[in-house]
Design a protein around this motif. Structure first.
Motif, PDB file in Angstrom:
ATOM      1  N   PHE A 107      31.090  39.199  38.080  1.00 39.49           N
ATOM      2  CA  PHE A 107      30.566  38.967  36.735  1.00 39.49           C
ATOM      3  C   PHE A 107      30.069  40.301  36.170  1.00 39.49           C
ATOM      4  O   PHE A 107      29.913  41.280  36.921  1.00 39.49           O
ATOM      5  CB  PHE A 107      29.404  37.970  36.779  1.00 39.49           C
ATOM      6  N   ALA A 108      29.790  40.333  34.875  1.00 40.80           N
ATOM      7  CA  ALA A 108      29.367  41.577  34.231  1.00 40.80           C
ATOM      8  C   ALA A 108      28.049  42.107  34.800  1.00 40.80           C
ATOM      9  O   ALA A 108      27.734  43.294  34.675  1.00 40.80           O
ATOM     10  CB  ALA A 108      29.239  41.359  32.726  1.00 40.80           C
ATOM     11  N   ASP A 109      27.251  41.232  35.430  1.00 41.41           N
ATOM     12  CA  ASP A 109      25.982  41.692  36.013  1.00 41.41           C
ATOM     13  C   ASP A 109      26.130  42.030  37.506  1.00 41.41           C
ATOM     14  O   ASP A 109      25.135  42.264  38.205  1.00 41.41           O
ATOM     15  CB  ASP A 109      24.879  40.642  35.815  1.00 41.41           C
ATOM     16  N   GLY A 110      27.361  42.032  38.026  1.00 39.94           N
ATOM     17  CA  GLY A 110      27.593  42.421  39.416  1.00 39.94           C
ATOM     18  C   GLY A 110      27.574  41.260  40.395  1.00 39.94           C
ATOM     19  O   GLY A 110      27.916  41.425  41.572  1.00 39.94           O
ATOM     20  N   THR A 111      27.193  40.068  39.932  1.00 39.21           N
ATOM     21  CA  THR A 111      27.197  38.893  40.813  1.00 39.21           C
ATOM     22  C   THR A 111      28.645  38.547  41.185  1.00 39.21           C
ATOM     23  O   THR A 111      29.517  38.571  40.307  1.00 39.21           O
ATOM     24  CB  THR A 111      26.581  37.678  40.066  1.00 39.21           C
ATOM     25  N   PRO A 112      28.914  38.228  42.452  1.00 38.38           N
ATOM     26  CA  PRO A 112      30.291  37.889  42.813  1.00 38.38           C
ATOM     27  C   PRO A 112      30.741  36.569  42.183  1.00 38.38           C
ATOM     28  O   PRO A 112      29.958  35.620  42.084  1.00 38.38           O
ATOM     29  CB  PRO A 112      30.245  37.755  44.344  1.00 38.38           C
ATOM     30  N   PHE A 113      32.012  36.552  41.759  1.00 36.13           N
ATOM     31  CA  PHE A 113      32.620  35.328  41.232  1.00 36.13           C
ATOM     32  C   PHE A 113      33.226  34.573  42.409  1.00 36.13           C
ATOM     33  O   PHE A 113      34.093  35.099  43.120  1.00 36.13           O
ATOM     34  CB  PHE A 113      33.707  35.704  40.221  1.00 36.13           C
ATOM     35  N   MET A 172      35.064  28.019  30.994  1.00 42.79           N
ATOM     36  CA  MET A 172      34.340  29.298  31.000  1.00 42.79           C
ATOM     37  C   MET A 172      33.282  29.273  32.097  1.00 42.79           C
ATOM     38  O   MET A 172      32.496  28.330  32.186  1.00 42.79           O
ATOM     39  CB  MET A 172      33.685  29.549  29.648  1.00 42.79           C
ATOM     40  N   ILE A 173      33.281  30.321  32.906  1.00 41.12           N
ATOM     41  CA  ILE A 173      32.389  30.348  34.056  1.00 41.12           C
ATOM     42  C   ILE A 173      31.278  31.377  33.828  1.00 41.12           C
ATOM     43  O   ILE A 173      31.544  32.529  33.487  1.00 41.12           O
ATOM     44  CB  ILE A 173      33.185  30.704  35.336  1.00 41.12           C
ATOM     45  N   MET A 174      30.044  30.930  33.999  1.00 44.49           N
ATOM     46  CA  MET A 174      28.882  31.771  33.715  1.00 44.49           C
ATOM     47  C   MET A 174      28.286  32.341  34.995  1.00 44.49           C
ATOM     48  O   MET A 174      28.357  31.702  36.053  1.00 44.49           O
ATOM     49  CB  MET A 174      27.819  30.932  32.993  1.00 44.49           C
ATOM     50  N   SER A 175      27.679  33.513  34.873  1.00 39.69           N
ATOM     51  CA  SER A 175      27.052  34.134  36.041  1.00 39.69           C
ATOM     52  C   SER A 175      25.880  33.274  36.518  1.00 39.69           C
ATOM     53  O   SER A 175      24.967  32.976  35.734  1.00 39.69           O
ATOM     54  CB  SER A 175      26.538  35.518  35.666  1.00 39.69           C
ATOM     55  N   PRO A 176      25.877  32.875  37.799  1.00 45.39           N
ATOM     56  CA  PRO A 176      24.758  32.043  38.293  1.00 45.39           C
ATOM     57  C   PRO A 176      23.424  32.778  38.186  1.00 45.39           C
ATOM     58  O   PRO A 176      22.390  32.168  37.902  1.00 45.39           O
ATOM     59  CB  PRO A 176      25.109  31.802  39.761  1.00 45.39           C
ATOM     60  N   LYS A 177      23.463  34.097  38.374  1.00 40.73           N
ATOM     61  CA  LYS A 177      22.208  34.870  38.284  1.00 40.73           C
ATOM     62  C   LYS A 177      21.665  34.821  36.845  1.00 40.73           C
ATOM     63  O   LYS A 177      20.467  34.620  36.619  1.00 40.73           O
ATOM     64  CB  LYS A 177      22.473  36.324  38.687  1.00 40.73           C
ATOM     65  N   ALA A 178      22.582  34.977  35.877  1.00 36.33           N
ATOM     66  CA  ALA A 178      22.152  34.910  34.475  1.00 36.33           C
ATOM     67  C   ALA A 178      21.628  33.517  34.151  1.00 36.33           C
ATOM     68  O   ALA A 178      20.654  33.372  33.397  1.00 36.33           O
ATOM     69  CB  ALA A 178      23.307  35.277  33.555  1.00 36.33           C
ATOM     70  N   LEU A 179      22.258  32.488  34.719  1.00 35.26           N
ATOM     71  CA  LEU A 179      21.776  31.126  34.474  1.00 35.26           C
ATOM     72  C   LEU A 179      20.378  30.948  35.056  1.00 35.26           C
ATOM     73  O   LEU A 179      19.517  30.301  34.443  1.00 35.26           O
ATOM     74  CB  LEU A 179      22.737  30.100  35.088  1.00 35.26           C
ATOM     75  N   VAL A 191      26.442  36.191  30.103  1.00 32.60           N
ATOM     76  CA  VAL A 191      27.031  37.036  31.151  1.00 32.60           C
ATOM     77  C   VAL A 191      28.127  36.235  31.853  1.00 32.60           C
ATOM     78  O   VAL A 191      27.860  35.193  32.446  1.00 32.60           O
ATOM     79  CB  VAL A 191      25.965  37.474  32.186  1.00 32.60           C
ATOM     80  N   CYS A 192      29.358  36.734  31.760  1.00 31.46           N
ATOM     81  CA  CYS A 192      30.492  36.060  32.390  1.00 31.46           C
ATOM     82  C   CYS A 192      31.397  37.122  33.010  1.00 31.46           C
ATOM     83  O   CYS A 192      31.005  38.277  33.137  1.00 31.46           O
ATOM     84  CB  CYS A 192      31.312  35.305  31.339  1.00 31.46           C
ATOM     85  N   VAL A 193      32.605  36.698  33.368  1.00 30.84           N
ATOM     86  CA  VAL A 193      33.650  37.649  33.744  1.00 30.84           C
ATOM     87  C   VAL A 193      34.482  37.877  32.492  1.00 30.84           C
ATOM     88  O   VAL A 193      34.952  36.922  31.882  1.00 30.84           O
ATOM     89  CB  VAL A 193      34.563  37.070  34.844  1.00 30.84           C
ATOM     90  N   GLY A 194      34.660  39.147  32.107  1.00 30.09           N
ATOM     91  CA  GLY A 194      35.471  39.395  30.915  1.00 30.09           C
ATOM     92  C   GLY A 194      35.781  40.858  30.744  1.00 30.09           C
ATOM     93  O   GLY A 194      35.111  41.710  31.331  1.00 30.09           O
ATOM     94  N   PRO A 195      36.803  41.167  29.948  1.00 23.84           N
ATOM     95  CA  PRO A 195      37.151  42.572  29.696  1.00 23.84           C
ATOM     96  C   PRO A 195      36.039  43.317  28.962  1.00 23.84           C
ATOM     97  O   PRO A 195      35.941  44.534  29.051  1.00 23.84           O
ATOM     98  CB  PRO A 195      38.410  42.486  28.835  1.00 23.84           C
ATOM     99  N   PHE A 196      35.215  42.576  28.243  1.00 24.46           N
ATOM    100  CA  PHE A 196      34.073  43.173  27.536  1.00 24.46           C
ATOM    101  C   PHE A 196      32.814  42.426  27.943  1.00 24.46           C
ATOM    102  O   PHE A 196      32.888  41.323  28.469  1.00 24.46           O
ATOM    103  CB  PHE A 196      34.275  43.074  26.022  1.00 24.46           C
TER     104      PHE A 196
END
Lengths: 529, 318
Positions: A107-113, A172-179, A191-196
């Motif tokens: 994810f954008a915050d470094g949490t593993p998907f 759409m899958i959200m970062s668990p840490k952000a949640l 915060v998700c997985v994405g090109p931006f």
């Protein structure tokens, strides 16, 4: 209350010579420059950037850059894996849906998907009180993370539309840490997985995203940032594109597109839409949408022959061509002819026949002209359409009074059953279930007409449970045939997704879901941003 | 003076209270449900009920008003229904945009309006007056939305002198910020400039024919001195009143201008909140606008005494 009586003349025009779908801007051998800041003029303000609660279509535009889904659609409208690695394996006669996931994604915050993160997001979509996704996911019993890269959905009864749902916001899958950190405020800093990844939002004005170096295919991403600037007026969007202040605009108006196309340096993407515009008759919405249907005391509500006559009086081709300058397409069913669910039955269209309409009215024993009031939104395009309808159906024995209403009020009227006839549309979903079940099955959430037909209810339930695609298409075709007899809704036309761009850009795509995809966009080498 | 200010304070509080009741009841009397507006085409009854409960819209009206006033007194204007952002944050980000825009527009209006008004009065019956009268006619007749579109078409799209949209905070990049605000400010300030010009011209003509001006001239004072120290200064009292009254109009003008130029201002916030039935935002913008009207009017009253010492607030003229 403003009542319009003027007629907008229906003048058939020649069919458009240029309706070929153009879904992607290709570089055609040009080098794509790394970096650059792209500004897109977005026609409406997205609501909260939270996949669970969002109900605005325009949120999907922004989310397509920052929040990937388990599945997506391609240029042909077929479902393809995005964060999944393959289409789901269906077992237990459709009751188990197994989804294989990508490895090594962050994810954008470094949490593993991983599968647990997917399970967490899907659970949130399913159980959060104000979730707008729960109904789209069907009767799920439980969600299981089988291992790090496999998720299984277990159903009480089979639910075939799930793959299409997972190619939309439910996927759409959200970062668990952000949640954990943000909870209900996730939409303020998604915060998700994405090109931006999300940078900032100025409400009602702009949303900025920047390239995410953690993205698993970061080498395919060229731009540094994308700014979505909200511009609700179509003319202003066009002017900004012409002045170079924005490089992409969505929802180009069919009334201005011909002028825009003649401008040097501006290109056009166009695709058919999955949605439709329709006329809804109130045939049983007496206590509000979602409630059991009641008896509406009007000839139009009580006798389907009158509604059939109304449909026979509609010269769809002429209406659409004269009002929308040949850019939109007549529609007679909720199933787009471009999708794999289209069949002969779903493409069938009652022909324009005002004589037959008058004969039907005579047989029904009503005085002509039959008077009715149609509520429409107070936008110029819709008012012109309404006047064209008014003119068209007068030949078939109807006298339509137009009542323009502000959009928010019309939604309220539609929901409460405070209308005789109204004109609104639906943006469309990939699977026909999303375009039909809630609108046509008895007591469902978008059955604004208050329509109820047991046969249709059964067919719609069956179609959702059928696993075989051809069988499903046939069943939906049967529904269309029955609905065209009952006519609680008369489908009128299908918009085309019209996106204009500056021709120093490449990699911009628009597919049948209407979302303008900018994740692989870039400026052509040698041009300035 | 103190008694006068105290009286004005009470009047202001009463006005604010009335405004809060009117706007609270008014927005709820409008057809359209904010939860439905938020849900748009995807209105699921269960979701709508959850949203309404979350927003407190399922509570009795009196309870909702009580909560609103209680929060208001604590400086909490609530949370936007449409965006989920605290209303105070929305106001804090949008108000400076409109203040800069209004300030710029007023500056343009004062410079152009007073300059053209004085020129028209001094050169009566000659081309400066005809030109100024023509400008007034056009400035007052042309609606700002049309002027805005013309400005974008010719000055931004055609000549590319100015950007067609966008905003840069003046406090962060002053020159670039003012450059981005120039077209909107000209569009917003045009009508006000026309009003100021017309008022200045008419007041100047009155004062130029007054006895004390003739006396000043007879004493041999220079024409420029007579115009600035005697005629213009006395003409300004009416002009300042007009500007004060028109300032409120700038907020409504900003609604259109900000929408056309895509400026993230208070006017655009107002319009968007009405379209989406965003009750907390509508309530907040009305309360703040009412407050601004009260403060501006008080400031104008106090300003009279500075411009014309014969006027004393709270007392009799002498």
């Amino acid at each position: 209350m403003l009542l319009l009586g003027a007629c907008y003349p229906v003048q058939p025009r020649a069919a458009s010579p240029d309706r070929e779908d153009v879904t992607t801007v290709s570089a055609e051998g040009d080098q794509v420059r790394e970096g650059g800041d792209l500004v897109m003029g977005l026609s409406a303000d997205p609501d909260v950037l939270d996949p669970t609660t969002s109900s605005s279509l325009y949120t999907r535009y922004v989310m397509s850059s920052i929040c990937e889904k388990l599945y997506d659609i391609d240029a042909e409208g077929s479902i393809v894996p995005q964060l999944a690695t393959d289409l789901p394996e269906i077992e237990d006669q459709g009751r188990t849906v197994r989804i294989p996931l990508r490895d090594g994604v962050e994810f954008a915050d470094g949490t593993p998907f991983d599968a647990e993160a997917v399970r967490r997001s899907l659970e949130r979509h399913l159980t959060q009180e104000d979730s707008a996704r729960a109904a789209e996911m069907g009767p799920i019993e439980d969600i299981e993370a089988v291992d790090d890269s496999t998720v299984e959905l277990h159903y009480e009864t089979p639910f075939s539309p799930i793959t299409a749902s997972l190619a939309d916001r439910a996927g759409m899958i959200m970062s668990p840490k952000a949640l954990d950190d943000l909870g209900d405020d996730f939409g303020n800093n998604p915060v998700c997985v994405g090109p931006f990844k999300f940078v900032e939002r100025v409400p009602a004005t702009s949303i900025v995203v920047e390239k995410d170096p953690r993205y698993y295919a970061a080498d395919e991403v060229h731009l540094d940032t994308i700014t979505y600037r909200i511009m609700t007026d179509a003319n202003i969007r066009a002017a900004n594109l012409q002045s170079g202040d924005v490089q992409v605009v969505d929802s180009v108006s069919p009334t201005t597109i011909d002028t825009l196309r003649r401008e040097p340096g501006i290109g056009l993407l166009q695709t058919g839409s999955l949605g439709y515009q329709a006329i809804t008759f109130n045939v049983g919405n007496t206590d509000g949408v979602g409630e059991p249907p009641g008896k509406v005391d009007s000839p139009m509500a009580g006798d389907p022959r009158l509604r059939q006559a109304f449909e026979l009086s509609l010269d769809r081709e002429a209406l659409v061509n004269s009002v929308f300058s040949n850019w939109f397409e007549p529609a007679c069913s909720p199933i787009s002819p471009d999708t794999e669910f289209a069949t002969e039955a779903s493409n069938a269209c009652p022909p324009y026949d005002p004589k037959k309409s008058r004969a039907l009215l005579e047989r029904a024993g009503v005085h002509t002209p039959v008077k009715l009031t149609m509520k429409v939104t107070n936008t110029p395009d819709t008012l012109r359409l309404a006047q064209a309808i008014q003119g068209s159906v007068s030949a078939g024995g109807f006298d339509v009074e137009i009542e323009p209403v502000e959009y928010t009020t019309l939604l309220d009227n539609q929901s409460n059953g405070d209308f005789q006839v109204l004109q609104l549309g639906w943006s469309g979903r990939i699977d026909p279930h999303g375009n039909m079940y809630a609108f046509l099955a008895t007591g469902q959430s978008s059955n604004y007409s208050g329509y109820s037909n047991e046969e249709v209810d059964d067919l719609l339930t069956e179609a959702a449970e059928q696993v075989d695609m051809d069988q499903r298409a046939r069943t939906y075709g049967e529904v269309v045939t029955q609905v065209q007899k009952d006519d609680p809704l008369i489908y009128l036309y299908r918009q085309r997704n019209l996106t204009a761009y500056s021709d120093d850009l490449t990699g911009v795509s628009t597919f049948a879901d209407g979302v303008v995809r900018l994740s692989r966009a870039g400026f052509v080498e040698g041009d300035q941003d | 003076m103190a008694t006068y200010l105290l009286n004005r304070l009470w009047q202001s509080l009463a006005t604010l209270f009335l405004a809060s009741v009117v706007v609270f009841v008014g927005v709820r009397a409008l057809p359209g449900d904010p939860a439905l507006a938020l849900a748009g085409e995807e209105a699921d009854p269960a979701t709508l009920a959850a949203v309404r409960a979350d927003l407190g819209l399922d509570q009795p009206l009196v309870a909702q008003y009580g909560a609103f006033v209680k929060n208001l007194l604590q400086g909490d204007l609530g949370t936007s229904i449409a965006t989920g952002v605290p209303v105070t944050d929305l106001i804090a980000t949008t108000l400076p945009v409109t203040l800069w825009l209004s300030l710029y527009a007023v500056t343009i209006a004062i410079v152009v309006g007073i300059g053209a008004g004085v020129a028209a009065a001094v050169h009566r019956g000659r081309w400066p007056e005809w030109f100024a009268n023509g400008f007034t006619l056009v400035g007052l007749s042309v609606p700002s939305f049309w002027l805005g579109i013309l400005a974008i078409l010719y000055l931004a799209v055609g000549l590319r002198w100015f950007p067609a949209s966008g905003y840069v905070a003046v406090s962060e990049e002053p020159l670039r910020g003012l450059y981005y605000l120039t077209l909107p400010a000209v569009v917003l300030g045009t009508a006000l400039a026309a009003v100021v010009m017309r008022q200045t011209r008419s007041s100047m003509l009155d004062t130029l024919s007054a006895d004390y001006v003739r006396t000043a001239r007879a004493k041999g004072l220079r024409n420029r001195h007579v115009l600035t120290r005697f005629a213009l200064r006395n003409s300004l009292i009416v002009v300042v009143t007009i500007i004060g009254l028109q300032l409120g109009g700038l907020v409504s003008g900003a609604v259109v201008t900000e929408r056309i130029f895509g400026l993230p201002g208070f006017g655009k916030l107002t319009l968007d909140s009405v379209f989406t039935r965003d009750y907390p935002v509508i309530q907040a913008v009305v309360i703040i606008t009412t407050f601004a009207y009260i403060v501006i009017n008080l400031a104008i009253d106090l300003l009279y005494s500075l411009i014309n010492p014969r006027i004393r607030v709270g007392g009799s003229t002498r």
